[in-house]
Enzyme design. Structure first.
Site, PDB file in Angstrom:
ATOM      1  N   GLN A  65       0.822  -1.209   0.000  1.00 29.65           N
ATOM      2  CA  GLN A  65       0.000   0.000   0.000  1.00 29.65           C
ATOM      3  C   GLN A  65       0.857   1.261   0.000  1.00 29.65           C
ATOM      4  O   GLN A  65       0.348   2.355   0.183  1.00 29.65           O
ATOM      5  CB  GLN A  65      -0.920   0.000   1.231  1.00 29.65           C
TER       6      GLN A  65
ATOM      7  N   HIS B 235      -0.459  -0.495   5.657  1.00 31.16           N
ATOM      8  CA  HIS B 235      -0.871   0.370   6.774  1.00 31.16           C
ATOM      9  C   HIS B 235       0.169   1.435   7.102  1.00 31.16           C
ATOM     10  O   HIS B 235       0.758   1.440   8.178  1.00 31.16           O
ATOM     11  CB  HIS B 235      -1.182  -0.464   8.028  1.00 31.16           C
TER      12      HIS B 235
ATOM     13  N   TYR C 207     -10.122 -10.712   9.381  1.00 33.88           N
ATOM     14  CA  TYR C 207     -10.528 -11.092   8.019  1.00 33.88           C
ATOM     15  C   TYR C 207     -10.999 -12.542   7.938  1.00 33.88           C
ATOM     16  O   TYR C 207     -11.795 -12.902   7.085  1.00 33.88           O
ATOM     17  CB  TYR C 207      -9.377 -10.824   7.034  1.00 33.88           C
TER      18      TYR C 207
ATOM     19  N   TYR D 295      -7.281   5.502  21.323  1.00 34.96           N
ATOM     20  CA  TYR D 295      -8.457   5.171  20.508  1.00 34.96           C
ATOM     21  C   TYR D 295      -8.649   3.666  20.304  1.00 34.96           C
ATOM     22  O   TYR D 295      -9.466   3.248  19.479  1.00 34.96           O
ATOM     23  CB  TYR D 295      -8.435   5.997  19.211  1.00 34.96           C
TER      24      TYR D 295
ATOM     25  N   GLU E  44     -13.934   3.521  11.445  1.00 34.54           N
ATOM     26  CA  GLU E  44     -14.294   4.479  12.496  1.00 34.54           C
ATOM     27  C   GLU E  44     -14.096   5.921  12.072  1.00 34.54           C
ATOM     28  O   GLU E  44     -13.212   6.226  11.277  1.00 34.54           O
ATOM     29  CB  GLU E  44     -13.393   4.279  13.733  1.00 34.54           C
TER      30      GLU E  44
HETATM   31 CA   LIG Z   1     -10.911   2.690  17.833  1.00 33.22          CA
END
Ligand SMILES: [Ca+2]
Length: 399
Positions: free
Chosen positions: A112, A177, A292, A281, A271
Site C-alpha cells: 500500500q 498500513h 478477516y 483510541y 471508524e
Molecule cells: Ca478505535
C-alpha cells in the site's frame, strides 16, 4: 476538461446489470422483511439520512493520473496532486495535467506504499513550502516519512527537499498500513497520521513507537513542548493520540476546531473519531470489526479508558481521505463531512452537529474506488479516483 456528465462512472453499473431472470417472489419477501427489520439493525452512530440528496453531477475534471492519493489547491486555483507510484503534478484550472515535477524523492512502492499525501504550509503564498509523506525503505525496513520542500518559483519542481520525520521503528516485514494523511491545525501545528503497519505486536499501543498514531509536530518535524507525552519516560514526544489502525483521513472541523480522524477497521469497524490529546483510541484492544478470517479481535467493542468512535461502519466502506464542506456551491451540504470510500466504492456524506454525526448519505455509490475528496476554492468538490488511469472528478450543482 471534458464536461461529460458522469458517463464513465456508469460503466461499472452497466456491467453489474446482467440479464438474469430471478424468481422475484422470494426476493420481494426478503426486501419486505429487510424494511421491517431496518430499525432493529440500526447501529449506534450509524443512522441513515432519509432526506433526498442535493442534485449534482460528477464530471471528469482531469484525467491521466496514476493512482492519485493526495492533493492541495494552490492560492492561484491550481491543484497540486500526488500519484502513488512516486510522482507529483499540477492540474491547471482548465484541468490540464502538467509533466511530473522534478525533485520528488524516491519512494517505496510495495504493497500500500508510495507517494501519499501532500499539504501546503498555511503561509504557502509567502514561503511556497509544501509538506508530503511517503513510505520509505530504511536499512531496517519500511516506514512512513514526512518531508518538507519548496515549490520552485517556475513551478517545474521541488527544491530544498528535506525529510523531517520518520515514523520509526522501521519494519522489515509487510508493506501495508502507512496511514499518512497530513492536516494543519488552526495553531499552525502539523498533524500526521501513521498506520500500525499491519502488525500483530500492538505497535499502535506502544508509546515508544510512532506507528498507529497521530503525531503533532512543527515544520521542522520537532515535537511541541505542550504535546501530551512530552517528559514521560520511554514515550515519543511527537505523539498526540494512540491506538489507531490505519488512519487515512484527517480534517479539522471548522465549526468546533476539533481534529477529526477516520481509519479502516479490519472486517467491519471502520471508524470516525474526534481526537483529544493523549487519548487512546483503542486499536487493537477494542474494535467493532472482526478479523478477516472472522475471528474475534481484542476484548470487545468498548472499554473504560479507551475512546469510543463517534461513527462506525459495519460492514466496512473503507474510508480514505475526508474533508468538511464549507463552500457556497452546495449550501445544503455546508458542515457536512465527505469521505472518499474504496470498498464498496463511493462518496459518503455525514451530516454533523458540533462534534457529532447526525446522518449519513451515500453518493456515487458502487462505481469507482475513491481516495480523497477536497474542496476547491470555487466551492466545488474535487474527488480523486483510485485507478491506474485515475481522474479528478468535480461535483457541480445540477441546475
Ligand atoms: Ca478505535
Amino acid at each position: 476538461m471534458s464536461a461529460l456528465p458522469s458517463a464513465p462512472l456508469a460503466a461499472t453499473a452497466r456491467v453489474a446489470a446482467r440479464p438474469v431472470r430471478p424468481n422475484l417472489r422470494p426476493m420481494r419477501r426478503s426486501i419486505a422483511l429487510a424494511i421491517l427489520l431496518l430499525p432493529l439493525l440500526a447501529l449506534p452512530g450509524a443512522a441513515q439520512e432519509r432526506s433526498s440528496s442535493v442534485p449534482f453531477r460528477a464530471v471528469d475534471f482531469a484525467t491521466g493520473l496514476e493512482r492519485p492519493w493526495g492533493g492541495a489547491f494552490l492560492p492561484d486555483g491550481r491543484l497540486l496532486v500526488t500519484e502513488r507510484p512516486g510522482r507529483m503534478r499540477l492540474v491547471g484550472r482548465d484541468g490540464r495535467v502538467s509533466e511530473p515535477l522534478s525533485g520528488v524523492p524516491r519512494v517505496e512502492t510495495g504493497g500500500q506504499g508510495g507517494l501519499l499525501d501532500v499539504a501546503l504550509a498555511p503561509d504557502f503564498a509567502r514561503t511556497r513550502e509544501v509538506f508530503f509523506c511517503h513510505s520509505v525503505l530504511l536499512s531496517e525496513g519500511a516506514a512512513t516519512r514526512l518531508v518538507r520542500a519548496r515549490l520552485a518559483g517556475n513551478d517545474s519542481g521541488l527544491e530544498a527537499v528535506t525529510p523531517i520525520l520518520d515514523a520509526t521503528p522501521a519494519q522489515s516485514s509487510g508493506r501495508n498500513h502507512y496511514g499518512c494523511r497530513i492536516a494543519f491545525g488552526p495553531d499552525g501545528a502539523l498533524f500526521l497520521s501513521t498506520g500500525d503497519r499491519f502488525n500483530t505486536k500492538m505497535r499502535a499501543q506502544r508509546l515508544d513507537d510512532l506507528a498507529g498514531k497521530v503525531l503533532r509536530v512543527s515544520r521542522d518535524g520537532a515535537p511541541f513542548a505542550d504535546n501530551p507525552f512530552v517528559g514521560r519516560t520511554g514515550a515519543r514526544p511527537e505523539i498526540w493520540t494512540l491506538g489507531h489502525r490505519n488512519p487515512q483521513g484527517l480534517a479539522f472541523n471548522p465549526r468546533t476546531g476539533s481534529l477529526w480522524e477516520n481509519e479502516f477497521g479490519a472486517r467491519g469497524g471502520d471508524e470516525v473519531n474526534v481526537l483529544r490529546p493523549g487519548r487512546n483510541y483503542g486499536w487493537p484492544l477494542v474494535t467493532h470489526g472482526v478479523d478477516y478470517d472472522g475471528s474475534r479481535i481484542g476484548e470487545g467493542s468498548s472499554k473504560p479508558g479507551l475512546e469510543d468512535p463517534i461513527h462506525i461502519w459495519v460492514p466496512s466502506v473503507s474510508p480514505s481521505g475526508m474533508a468538511f464542506y464549507t463552500g457556497d456551491a452546495f449550501p445544503a451540504w455546508r458542515g457536512s463531512l465527505f469521505l472518499a470510500a474504496l470498498n464498496p466504492p463511493g462518496l459518503v456524506r455525514l451530516s454533523t452537529e458540533g462534534d457529532r454525526v447526525t446522518g449519513e448519505e451515500r453518493l456515487l455509490w458502487n462505481r469507482t474506488r475513491l481516495r480523497q475528496v477536497i474542496q476547491g476554492p470555487d466551492g466545488l468538490l474535487y474527488v480523486l479516483t483510485d485507478e491506474g488511469r485515475g481522474r479528478v472528478l468535480r461535483l457541480e450543482p445540477e441546475r
